[in-house]
Each structure stands twice: as C-alpha cells, then as structure tokens.
Design an enzyme around this catalytic site. Structure first.
Site, PDB file in Angstrom:
ATOM      1  N   ARG A  27       2.514 -15.516 -10.419  1.00  0.00           N
ATOM      2  CA  ARG A  27       3.963 -15.485 -10.680  1.00  0.00           C
ATOM      3  C   ARG A  27       4.730 -16.518 -10.006  1.00  0.00           C
ATOM      4  O   ARG A  27       4.452 -17.300  -9.198  1.00  0.00           O
ATOM      5  CB  ARG A  27       4.474 -14.120 -10.554  1.00  0.00           C
ATOM      6  CG  ARG A  27       3.825 -12.949 -11.305  1.00  0.00           C
ATOM      7  CD  ARG A  27       4.264 -11.389 -10.811  1.00  0.00           C
ATOM      8  NE  ARG A  27       3.620 -11.302  -9.877  1.00  0.00           N
ATOM      9  CZ  ARG A  27       3.959  -9.834  -9.034  1.00  0.00           C
ATOM     10  NH1 ARG A  27       4.566  -9.206  -9.506  1.00  0.00           N
ATOM     11  NH2 ARG A  27       3.107  -9.775  -7.619  1.00  0.00           N
ATOM     12  N   LYS A  57       6.305 -13.076  -3.858  1.00  0.00           N
ATOM     13  CA  LYS A  57       5.777 -12.103  -2.878  1.00  0.00           C
ATOM     14  C   LYS A  57       6.197 -12.464  -1.236  1.00  0.00           C
ATOM     15  O   LYS A  57       7.180 -13.411  -1.350  1.00  0.00           O
ATOM     16  CB  LYS A  57       4.199 -12.428  -2.707  1.00  0.00           C
ATOM     17  CG  LYS A  57       3.342 -12.135  -3.957  1.00  0.00           C
ATOM     18  CD  LYS A  57       3.490 -10.597  -4.246  1.00  0.00           C
ATOM     19  CE  LYS A  57       2.838  -9.915  -3.285  1.00  0.00           C
ATOM     20  NZ  LYS A  57       2.830  -8.392  -4.092  1.00  0.00           N
ATOM     21  N   TYR A  97       9.974  -9.792  -2.937  1.00  0.00           N
ATOM     22  CA  TYR A  97       9.477  -8.442  -2.541  1.00  0.00           C
ATOM     23  C   TYR A  97       9.138  -8.873  -0.966  1.00  0.00           C
ATOM     24  O   TYR A  97       8.468  -9.941  -0.746  1.00  0.00           O
ATOM     25  CB  TYR A  97       8.260  -8.422  -3.388  1.00  0.00           C
ATOM     26  CG  TYR A  97       8.436  -7.889  -4.492  1.00  0.00           C
ATOM     27  CD1 TYR A  97       9.148  -6.676  -4.726  1.00  0.00           C
ATOM     28  CD2 TYR A  97       7.904  -8.560  -5.793  1.00  0.00           C
ATOM     29  CE1 TYR A  97       9.432  -6.295  -6.157  1.00  0.00           C
ATOM     30  CE2 TYR A  97       8.338  -7.956  -7.087  1.00  0.00           C
ATOM     31  CZ  TYR A  97       8.939  -6.984  -7.238  1.00  0.00           C
ATOM     32  OH  TYR A  97       9.065  -6.528  -8.572  1.00  0.00           O
ATOM     33  N   HIS A 135       8.058  -5.542   1.518  1.00  0.00           N
ATOM     34  CA  HIS A 135       7.056  -4.652   1.955  1.00  0.00           C
ATOM     35  C   HIS A 135       6.783  -4.729   3.291  1.00  0.00           C
ATOM     36  O   HIS A 135       5.761  -4.787   3.902  1.00  0.00           O
ATOM     37  CB  HIS A 135       5.642  -4.769   0.775  1.00  0.00           C
ATOM     38  CG  HIS A 135       6.235  -4.294  -0.464  1.00  0.00           C
ATOM     39  ND1 HIS A 135       6.262  -3.261  -1.054  1.00  0.00           N
ATOM     40  CD2 HIS A 135       6.012  -5.212  -1.718  1.00  0.00           C
ATOM     41  CE1 HIS A 135       6.556  -3.129  -2.300  1.00  0.00           C
ATOM     42  NE2 HIS A 135       6.056  -4.621  -2.754  1.00  0.00           N
ATOM     43  N   GLU A 181      12.360  -4.580  -3.436  1.00  0.00           N
ATOM     44  CA  GLU A 181      11.654  -3.236  -3.675  1.00  0.00           C
ATOM     45  C   GLU A 181      12.792  -2.187  -3.077  1.00  0.00           C
ATOM     46  O   GLU A 181      12.583  -1.066  -3.359  1.00  0.00           O
ATOM     47  CB  GLU A 181      10.525  -3.196  -2.829  1.00  0.00           C
ATOM     48  CG  GLU A 181      10.359  -3.038  -1.581  1.00  0.00           C
ATOM     49  CD  GLU A 181      10.278  -4.595  -0.816  1.00  0.00           C
ATOM     50  OE1 GLU A 181      10.370  -5.476  -1.386  1.00  0.00           O
ATOM     51  OE2 GLU A 181      10.033  -4.660   0.361  1.00  0.00           O
ATOM     52  N   ASP A 229      -1.451   1.365  -4.781  1.00  0.00           N
ATOM     53  CA  ASP A 229      -0.581   0.554  -3.723  1.00  0.00           C
ATOM     54  C   ASP A 229      -0.062   1.685  -2.660  1.00  0.00           C
ATOM     55  O   ASP A 229       0.592   1.273  -1.520  1.00  0.00           O
ATOM     56  CB  ASP A 229       0.212  -0.199  -4.068  1.00  0.00           C
ATOM     57  CG  ASP A 229       1.382   0.782  -5.126  1.00  0.00           C
ATOM     58  OD1 ASP A 229       0.861   1.794  -5.634  1.00  0.00           O
ATOM     59  OD2 ASP A 229       2.506   0.205  -5.549  1.00  0.00           O
ATOM     60  N   LYS A 273     -10.137   2.993  -3.719  1.00  0.00           N
ATOM     61  CA  LYS A 273     -10.024   2.319  -2.515  1.00  0.00           C
ATOM     62  C   LYS A 273      -9.456   0.945  -3.089  1.00  0.00           C
ATOM     63  O   LYS A 273     -10.189   0.682  -4.197  1.00  0.00           O
ATOM     64  CB  LYS A 273     -11.379   2.054  -1.681  1.00  0.00           C
ATOM     65  CG  LYS A 273     -12.694   1.531  -2.621  1.00  0.00           C
ATOM     66  CD  LYS A 273     -13.580   1.542  -1.265  1.00  0.00           C
ATOM     67  CE  LYS A 273     -14.788   0.684  -1.862  1.00  0.00           C
ATOM     68  NZ  LYS A 273     -15.849   1.072  -2.477  1.00  0.00           N
TER      69      LYS A 273
END
Ligand code: NAD
Length: 371
Positions: free
Chosen positions: A15, A75, A94, A96, A118, A270, A279
């Site tokens: 992306r 990201k 983002y 996180h 987010e 996630d 997993k």
C-alpha cells in the site's frame, strides 16, 4: 506545507500513504508533495501518475524525511525510518504503539508529532480510519475461505454457492460488526447459507433488517456456537472487544466436532484470534491444519488487495491530511477532538493514555501537550 510520501518498506507491504488523486487534492489546496520513486507501484499507481498529479518525485526516503514537514505513510515507521524523523515534523500513519515499546521510545525521542490512524475517532465513537480495513478484510474473508475449501488447498472440496441439486456451503460468521457484516454481504452474494452470531442485539437487528431472510442471525452463547461450528464448512472469526484480546469462542474441543476439511478464517487474529488454535500466518504461507480443520490467520489481510486497500484508506485519511496541511498541526488538532484523539506522541511527550499504561510510562493529555 511540503508533504512527503515514502515507499513502504515493511515486508510484503504494497500500500502507499497517498494516491495520485490524494496528491492532486493536496496540490489543489496550495500545498506541495514529494513522493519517493516507485512508492505507488505496488498498488498500481506508477510514478507518471504522481507527476501528473503535481508531485515531485525523489530518489530516496532519506530525502523525503529530510525535507517534508509532514510524512504520510501506511505502516508504522521501522527503526531505520524512525532515525530519520525530525523534531517538529508531523508523522501521520498507523502506529500500533501499545505492543511496541522500542517504537514508542524512538518516537518520543524524535521530537516529532505522531498521529496514529488507529486512534482517530468519529462522532459515533467509532474508529473511522480502521473501518475501511475491516471492510476490506471482511469482504476478503469469504473469498480466501472459498479458496481454502478447495481440495487442492486441503479443504473439503465444497463450492460455497453449491449448484442446482447440491447444497450450498454453511458459512458461520462470529461477530456481526464492520468486518462480519461485510463478510456476510459477500458470502450471501456467493450463494452460501450464512449465519451471523453476535452478542449485541443492535448488531443482530441491523443485520436482520439489512439481509431479511437471506441470512440467519443467532445470539452468541457457548452452546449456539458449538452447534453451528459442528455443521459449518467455513467459520469466519470477526469479533472484537475494543482494546482487549479477542474472546476464544471456538475451543480446541470444538474442532473435534467439525467436518474434516472445514475452514476457519480468523480475521480477529490481530487481537489474538477468536479460536484457541489460531496463530498468526503470512500471505506467503497463509494456512495450516489442526485436527483436520484448515486455519487461515493472516494478520494483514488488506495487504493482499493493496490497490483496493490503498484507495479505501486514502478516502478515509484525506480529509484529515488536508486539515493538517491547511491549518498546521496545532490548530488542526485543537479544532477537531476526533483528530486530536489520534495524537499519540507530541514533541517528546507521550499523549495516549492506553499506550502509556501498556508500557508503564508517563503520559500527558493531548490538550496539555497542545498548550
Ligand atoms: N486480519 C486482518 O487483516 C484484519 C483487518 C482488519 C480488521 N481486523 C480485525 O477484525 C476484528 C473485527 O473488527 P471489526 O472492525 O469488525 O470490529 P467491530 O467492533 O465492528 O465488530 C465486532 C463485533 O464482535 C461482536 N462480539 C464481541 N464479542 C462477541 C462474542 N463473545 N460473541 C459474538 N460476537 C461478539 C461485537 O458485538 C461486534 O458486533 C478486529 O480484531 C480487527 O482488528 C483484522
């Protein structure tokens, strides 16, 4: 404002932070954009489209970070990119941060203004910059599930929509929020027998109103899930307890009752996944088998459809990108409490309480940081 768009460097990330159309809007607002050469290629936007949109193409990420007043990404910045951030520079992407102490420390040390997609909110207490990716993952889930059900992929060899005279597959969707409702849209469209399980009466009512008799809604209990999973060809995990680990709705014991070659697509991976046996997996090796049940647990599903995801993400982020460029970060954040909720790190201070709590660090409120 000079806005910079580097190429994403995380593994298998195709992306890009801004599409050519988003760059054109920015330029129309009187700003300038520098875009790293090749940044849009993975999502189908070649350099010429950026040039036509008015961007200046530059050779390296180093140049983007050195010159841009605001860096727009997808990201979180990797260690190499974090070293390039400058005091006073805006980073919009983002992040996180809660599970990532090294990144949190580096962003605080950078002196940059770091706004996380987010945690940006809207008037209905939703997360508008996360929603498009849940929509993508939800719509992708029946597609990847159908593929995994093929015999050659280890599945039970069932066609989701059946054919005249042969029954369609049973699809059970756990969670009827954003991703669950979008998974239902596609699964119903493919002709499957679809059941959505939720513990929210509002969610169940919304789905019943939207789909009528094309879909069954079931209240979530251990017993109802155990019954449905035993009859399912495809289970899609789409639950969320905001901020918490996903509840383990499908237990190891339930797997023994499932059909051999049935498939679980656990979108909620996630947040740890909603099956005991889930997993995380990757696009290059997306599935594994436990007790005869195929598990698909890719943690960044939208990456598979980088072009669709990039456009969906840009439509959600663009108004905020423009506000930051038009007004400057301080005024944009002061004027809009929803954008302010995205402020995670500000000029050396951590400004997101849940992140501070996760790492045992001190935080100041975004209001205090803005003065
Ligand atoms: N794997 C990926 O690439 C990917 C991409 C996007 C989103 N996600 C994840 O997908 C998950 C779902 O996201 P969303 O935006 O659809 O969330 P959402 O909040 O819109 O919906 C979650 C639903 O789960 C329901 N729920 C909660 N507990 C339940 C229970 N015990 N039984 C039944 N239903 C229950 C809620 O009532 C809600 O309707 C999140 O973990 C999100 O981060 C993953």
């Amino acid at each position: 404002m000079l806005v910079g768009v580097p190429k994403e460097i995380k593994d298998n990330e195709f992306r890009v932070g801004m599409t050519p159309a988003a760059v054109a809007e920015l330029v129309h607002h009187g700003h300038a954009a520098i875009v790293e050469k090749g940044a849009g290629v993975g999502s189908g936007s070649p350099d010429e489209e950026y040039a036509r949109a008015g961007a200046i193409l530059v050779a390296t990420a180093e140049e983007i970070f050195a010159r841009a007043e605001m860096v727009v990404k997808v990201k979180e910045p990797l260690a190499h990119e974090r070293r390039l951030l400058r005091p006073g520079q805006i980073l919009f992407t983002y992040l996180h941060l809660a599970p990532d102490l090294p990144q949190t420390r580096d962003l605080i040390a950078s002196g940059a203004i770091c706004i996380a997609y987010e945690t940006v909110t809207d008037a209905h207490d939703r997360l508008p910059l996360l929603t498009p990716m849940s929509e993508v993952a939800g719509r992708l889930a029946p597609q990847v599930g159908a593929h995994a059900l093929e015999k050659a992929q280890g599945g039970r060899g069932v066609l989701l929509g059946g054919v005249p005279g042969v029954a369609a597959a049973n699809v059970v969707i756990l969670g009827g929020g954003v991703s669950g409702a979008h998974a239902a849209t596609i699964a119903v469209g493919m002709g499957a027998n679809v059941t959505v399980v939720d513990r929210s009466h509002d969610a169940l009512r919304r789905l019943a109103a939207q789909f009528g008799s094309a879909l069954k809604t079931v209240y979530s209990t251990r017993a109802s899930i155990a019954d449905l999973v035993g009859e399912a060809d495809l289970v899609i995990g789409a639950v969320l307890l905001p901020g918490a680990a996903a509840p383990k709705l499908v237990t190891r014991a339930m797997l023994a009752t499932m059909r051999t070659g049935a498939v679980i697509v656990d979108i909620a991976i996630d947040q740890g996944g909603c099956c005991e046996t889930s997993k995380p997996t990757t696009h290059s090796n997306p599935t594994y088998v436990v007790d005869g049940v195929v598990h698909y647990c890719v943690a960044n599903m939208p990456g598979a459809v980088a072009r669709t995801s990039t456009f969906a993400l840009n439509h959600a982020t663009l108004p905020f990108t423009l506000a930051l460029a038009d007004k400057g970060w301080r005024d944009a954040l002061k004027e809009d409490p929803h954008l302010r909720a995205g402020l995670n790190v500000c000029e050396g201070k951590l400004t997101c309480a849940p992140v501070a709590e996760a790492h045992g660090l001190e935080a100041v409120s975004p209001d205090a940081a803005l003065g």
